[in-house]
Design a protein around this motif. Sequence first.
Motif, PDB file in Angstrom:
ATOM      1  N   ARG A  44       0.686  -1.187   0.038  1.00 11.17           N
ATOM      2  CA  ARG A  44       0.054  -0.117  -0.009  1.00 11.17           C
ATOM      3  C   ARG A  44       0.760   1.260   0.015  1.00 11.17           C
ATOM      4  N   ILE A  45       2.009   1.437   0.823  1.00  8.34           N
ATOM      5  CA  ILE A  45       2.961   2.590   0.798  1.00  8.34           C
ATOM      6  C   ILE A  45       3.526   2.702  -0.412  1.00  8.34           C
ATOM      7  N   ALA A  46       4.071   1.554  -1.049  1.00 10.78           N
ATOM      8  CA  ALA A  46       4.788   1.696  -2.339  1.00 10.78           C
ATOM      9  C   ALA A  46       3.814   1.857  -3.178  1.00 10.78           C
ATOM     10  N   ALA A  47       2.594   1.605  -3.438  1.00 11.71           N
ATOM     11  CA  ALA A  47       1.443   2.094  -4.256  1.00 11.71           C
ATOM     12  C   ALA A  47       1.185   3.605  -4.159  1.00 11.71           C
ATOM     13  N   GLU A  48       1.518   4.236  -3.200  1.00 10.98           N
ATOM     14  CA  GLU A  48       1.289   5.477  -3.044  1.00 10.98           C
ATOM     15  C   GLU A  48       2.276   6.481  -3.779  1.00 10.98           C
ATOM     16  N   GLY A  49       3.234   5.874  -4.441  1.00 10.68           N
ATOM     17  CA  GLY A  49       4.006   6.473  -5.400  1.00 10.68           C
ATOM     18  C   GLY A  49       5.471   6.520  -4.775  1.00 10.68           C
ATOM     19  N   LEU A  50       6.393   6.884  -5.909  1.00 10.65           N
ATOM     20  CA  LEU A  50       7.941   7.004  -5.796  1.00 10.65           C
ATOM     21  C   LEU A  50       8.628   5.626  -5.676  1.00 10.65           C
ATOM     22  N   SER A  51       7.869   4.469  -6.040  1.00 13.64           N
ATOM     23  CA  SER A  51       8.549   3.317  -5.961  1.00 13.64           C
ATOM     24  C   SER A  51       8.457   2.424  -7.069  1.00 13.64           C
ATOM     25  N   ALA A  77       2.351  -0.435 -12.519  1.00 15.68           N
ATOM     26  CA  ALA A  77       1.295  -1.153 -13.637  1.00 15.68           C
ATOM     27  C   ALA A  77       0.308  -2.356 -12.855  1.00 15.68           C
ATOM     28  N   THR A  78       1.058  -3.088 -12.096  1.00 15.24           N
ATOM     29  CA  THR A  78       0.461  -4.263 -11.554  1.00 15.24           C
ATOM     30  C   THR A  78       0.103  -3.969 -10.101  1.00 15.24           C
ATOM     31  N   GLN A  79       0.676  -2.712  -9.443  1.00 18.89           N
ATOM     32  CA  GLN A  79       0.495  -2.386  -8.031  1.00 18.89           C
ATOM     33  C   GLN A  79       0.782  -3.538  -7.002  1.00 18.89           C
ATOM     34  N   SER A  80       2.022  -4.291  -7.645  1.00 17.26           N
ATOM     35  CA  SER A  80       2.485  -5.265  -6.836  1.00 17.26           C
ATOM     36  C   SER A  80       4.239  -5.671  -6.679  1.00 17.26           C
ATOM     37  N   PHE A  81       4.435  -6.412  -6.010  1.00 18.83           N
ATOM     38  CA  PHE A  81       5.989  -6.630  -5.787  1.00 18.83           C
ATOM     39  C   PHE A  81       6.405  -7.898  -6.666  1.00 18.83           C
ATOM     40  N   GLN A  82       7.531  -7.980  -7.208  1.00 16.99           N
ATOM     41  CA  GLN A  82       7.869  -9.208  -7.855  1.00 16.99           C
ATOM     42  C   GLN A  82       9.396  -9.432  -7.231  1.00 16.99           C
ATOM     43  N   GLU A  83       9.404 -10.841  -6.852  1.00 19.20           N
ATOM     44  CA  GLU A  83      10.807 -11.199  -6.153  1.00 19.20           C
ATOM     45  C   GLU A  83      11.828 -11.190  -7.296  1.00 19.20           C
ATOM     46  N   GLU A  84      13.028 -10.574  -6.668  1.00 12.30           N
ATOM     47  CA  GLU A  84      14.191 -10.404  -7.278  1.00 12.30           C
ATOM     48  C   GLU A  84      15.313 -11.237  -6.593  1.00 12.30           C
TER      49      GLU A  84
END
Length: 89
Positions: A44-51, A77-84
């Motif tokens: 949610r915090i990341a989706a608020e921007g600058l991430s 674009a997906t409002q999600s995290f992808q593991e790296e």
Amino acid sequence: MRYQIAPEDLIRIQREARDRGQEIVGYYHSHPDHPARPSETDRRIAAEGLSDGVIHVVVGVEKGERAVSTAWVFHDATQSFQEEPLEIE
């Protein structure tokens, strides 16, 4: 317990880095006694921007000791995290 940085501080820090020819490529925080993966609050915090495209390292802590660290990239674009992959030397 949550990590937090004021948006105006983040923007100031990003500008200062850019002025010095540097780039912020990621952030890190710990998850005491929780899995080393982004929580819904992190998303949610990341989706608020600058991430978008930024690496988020999550350090798992068990009983006060570092247990495991993982890396994730947030995508607007997906409002999600992808593991790296994360390799610590």
